[in-house]
Design a protein around this motif. Structure first.
Motif, PDB file in Angstrom:
ATOM      1  N   MET A   1      22.920  27.877 -25.125  1.00 46.18           N
ATOM      2  CA  MET A   1      22.451  26.643 -24.743  1.00 46.18           C
ATOM      3  C   MET A   1      23.254  25.856 -24.989  1.00 46.18           C
ATOM      4  N   LYS A   2      23.941  26.002 -26.604  1.00 47.24           N
ATOM      5  CA  LYS A   2      25.105  25.243 -27.235  1.00 47.24           C
ATOM      6  C   LYS A   2      26.351  24.911 -26.235  1.00 47.24           C
ATOM      7  N   GLU A   3      26.517  26.072 -26.339  1.00 47.66           N
ATOM      8  CA  GLU A   3      27.634  26.150 -24.591  1.00 47.66           C
ATOM      9  C   GLU A   3      27.445  25.670 -23.558  1.00 47.66           C
ATOM     10  N   LYS A   4      26.450  25.680 -22.825  1.00 45.15           N
ATOM     11  CA  LYS A   4      26.239  24.942 -21.929  1.00 45.15           C
ATOM     12  C   LYS A   4      25.713  23.422 -22.137  1.00 45.15           C
ATOM     13  N   ILE A   5      25.345  22.758 -22.811  1.00 44.15           N
ATOM     14  CA  ILE A   5      25.149  21.849 -23.337  1.00 44.15           C
ATOM     15  C   ILE A   5      26.798  20.707 -23.627  1.00 44.15           C
ATOM     16  N   GLN A   6      27.313  21.424 -24.683  1.00 38.90           N
ATOM     17  CA  GLN A   6      28.502  20.968 -24.800  1.00 38.90           C
ATOM     18  C   GLN A   6      29.793  21.135 -23.321  1.00 38.90           C
ATOM     19  N   LYS A   7      29.272  21.588 -22.547  1.00 39.08           N
ATOM     20  CA  LYS A   7      30.498  21.989 -21.628  1.00 39.08           C
ATOM     21  C   LYS A   7      29.454  20.797 -20.371  1.00 39.08           C
ATOM     22  N   ILE A   8      27.952  20.248 -20.474  1.00 35.82           N
ATOM     23  CA  ILE A   8      28.255  19.088 -20.086  1.00 35.82           C
ATOM     24  C   ILE A   8      28.442  17.906 -20.489  1.00 35.82           C
ATOM     25  N   CYS A   9      28.358  18.162 -22.102  1.00 35.73           N
ATOM     26  CA  CYS A   9      28.854  16.528 -22.732  1.00 35.73           C
ATOM     27  C   CYS A   9      30.057  16.507 -22.612  1.00 35.73           C
ATOM     28  N   ASP A  10      31.188  17.435 -23.066  1.00 32.24           N
ATOM     29  CA  ASP A  10      32.908  18.142 -22.763  1.00 32.24           C
ATOM     30  C   ASP A  10      32.677  16.728 -20.895  1.00 32.24           C
ATOM     31  N   ASP A  11      32.502  17.515 -20.145  1.00 37.22           N
ATOM     32  CA  ASP A  11      33.321  17.038 -19.146  1.00 37.22           C
ATOM     33  C   ASP A  11      32.778  15.656 -18.395  1.00 37.22           C
ATOM     34  N   PHE A  12      31.146  14.929 -19.525  1.00 39.20           N
ATOM     35  CA  PHE A  12      31.277  14.072 -19.069  1.00 39.20           C
ATOM     36  C   PHE A  12      31.936  12.466 -19.598  1.00 39.20           C
ATOM     37  N   SER A  13      32.745  13.396 -21.549  1.00 39.50           N
ATOM     38  CA  SER A  13      33.332  12.612 -21.771  1.00 39.50           C
ATOM     39  C   SER A  13      34.786  12.467 -21.258  1.00 39.50           C
ATOM     40  N   GLU A  14      34.937  13.675 -20.685  1.00 38.18           N
ATOM     41  CA  GLU A  14      36.270  13.128 -19.266  1.00 38.18           C
ATOM     42  C   GLU A  14      36.332  12.828 -18.243  1.00 38.18           C
ATOM     43  N   LYS A  15      36.010  12.955 -17.768  1.00 37.80           N
ATOM     44  CA  LYS A  15      35.594  12.556 -16.607  1.00 37.80           C
ATOM     45  C   LYS A  15      35.648  10.788 -16.866  1.00 37.80           C
ATOM     46  N   HIS A  16      34.587   9.993 -17.284  1.00 32.29           N
ATOM     47  CA  HIS A  16      34.248   8.563 -17.662  1.00 32.29           C
ATOM     48  C   HIS A  16      34.969   7.732 -19.016  1.00 32.29           C
ATOM     49  N   LYS A  17      35.759   9.055 -19.682  1.00 32.78           N
ATOM     50  CA  LYS A  17      36.231   8.194 -20.738  1.00 32.78           C
ATOM     51  C   LYS A  17      35.396   7.692 -21.637  1.00 32.78           C
ATOM     52  N   PHE A  18      33.847   8.342 -21.796  1.00 37.26           N
ATOM     53  CA  PHE A  18      33.250   8.470 -23.166  1.00 37.26           C
ATOM     54  C   PHE A  18      33.838   7.865 -24.201  1.00 37.26           C
ATOM     55  N   SER A  19      33.172   7.466 -25.205  1.00 38.49           N
ATOM     56  CA  SER A  19      33.272   7.073 -26.375  1.00 38.49           C
ATOM     57  C   SER A  19      31.734   6.718 -27.442  1.00 38.49           C
ATOM     58  N   GLY A  20      31.696   7.418 -28.470  1.00 38.04           N
ATOM     59  CA  GLY A  20      29.761   7.747 -28.561  1.00 38.04           C
ATOM     60  C   GLY A  20      29.935   9.155 -29.423  1.00 38.04           C
ATOM     61  N   THR A  21      28.557   9.199 -29.570  1.00 33.45           N
ATOM     62  CA  THR A  21      27.932  10.918 -29.895  1.00 33.45           C
ATOM     63  C   THR A  21      27.611  11.064 -29.211  1.00 33.45           C
ATOM     64  N   CYS A  22      26.890  12.394 -28.937  1.00 33.15           N
ATOM     65  CA  CYS A  22      26.325  12.809 -28.458  1.00 33.15           C
ATOM     66  C   CYS A  22      25.221  14.483 -29.363  1.00 33.15           C
ATOM     67  N   LEU A  23      24.061  14.169 -29.047  1.00 34.66           N
ATOM     68  CA  LEU A  23      23.120  14.431 -30.195  1.00 34.66           C
ATOM     69  C   LEU A  23      21.522  15.070 -29.443  1.00 34.66           C
ATOM     70  N   VAL A  24      22.124  16.436 -29.894  1.00 38.09           N
ATOM     71  CA  VAL A  24      20.739  17.090 -29.008  1.00 38.09           C
ATOM     72  C   VAL A  24      19.932  18.116 -29.874  1.00 38.09           C
ATOM     73  N   LYS A  25      18.745  17.479 -29.968  1.00 35.85           N
ATOM     74  CA  LYS A  25      17.807  18.425 -30.844  1.00 35.85           C
ATOM     75  C   LYS A  25      17.023  18.359 -30.495  1.00 35.85           C
ATOM     76  N   GLN A  26      16.414  19.549 -31.000  1.00 39.65           N
ATOM     77  CA  GLN A  26      14.337  20.780 -30.642  1.00 39.65           C
ATOM     78  C   GLN A  26      13.865  20.442 -31.654  1.00 39.65           C
ATOM     79  N   GLY A  27      13.142  19.657 -31.762  1.00 38.57           N
ATOM     80  CA  GLY A  27      12.076  19.814 -32.921  1.00 38.57           C
ATOM     81  C   GLY A  27      12.685  19.070 -33.886  1.00 38.57           C
TER      82      GLY A  27
END
Length: 80
Positions: A1-27
């Protein structure tokens, strides 16, 4: 799961030149957290997980709307 989330965030950051943080929590468990881009482009300062970003007052409306949409989805209620 972590790898999939990281890929989504990495791809978004690269495509949109995103500056910020990503946090995903479960409970209370942090599944993924990562900082992207620059905290200050003028001084070329990289973002960190503890970077404090300035936000304009207008962002409050978007944040409130996003929270209300999530509440609506979780509760199954239609408040419109």
């Amino acid at each position: 799961m972590k790898e999939k989330i990281q890929k989504i965030c990495d791809d978004f950051s690269e495509k949109h030149k995103f500056s910020g943080t990503c946090l995903v929590k479960q409970g209370n468990d942090v599944i993924f957290s990562h900082a992207y881009g620059l905290a200050h482009r003028g001084f070329n300062i990289p973002s960190k997980l503890n970077t404090m970003f300035d936000t304009a007052s207008i962002t409050k409306v978007f944040t409130a709307t996003a929270i209300l949409i999530l509440i609506e989805k979780i509760s199954g209620q239609d408040y419109r």
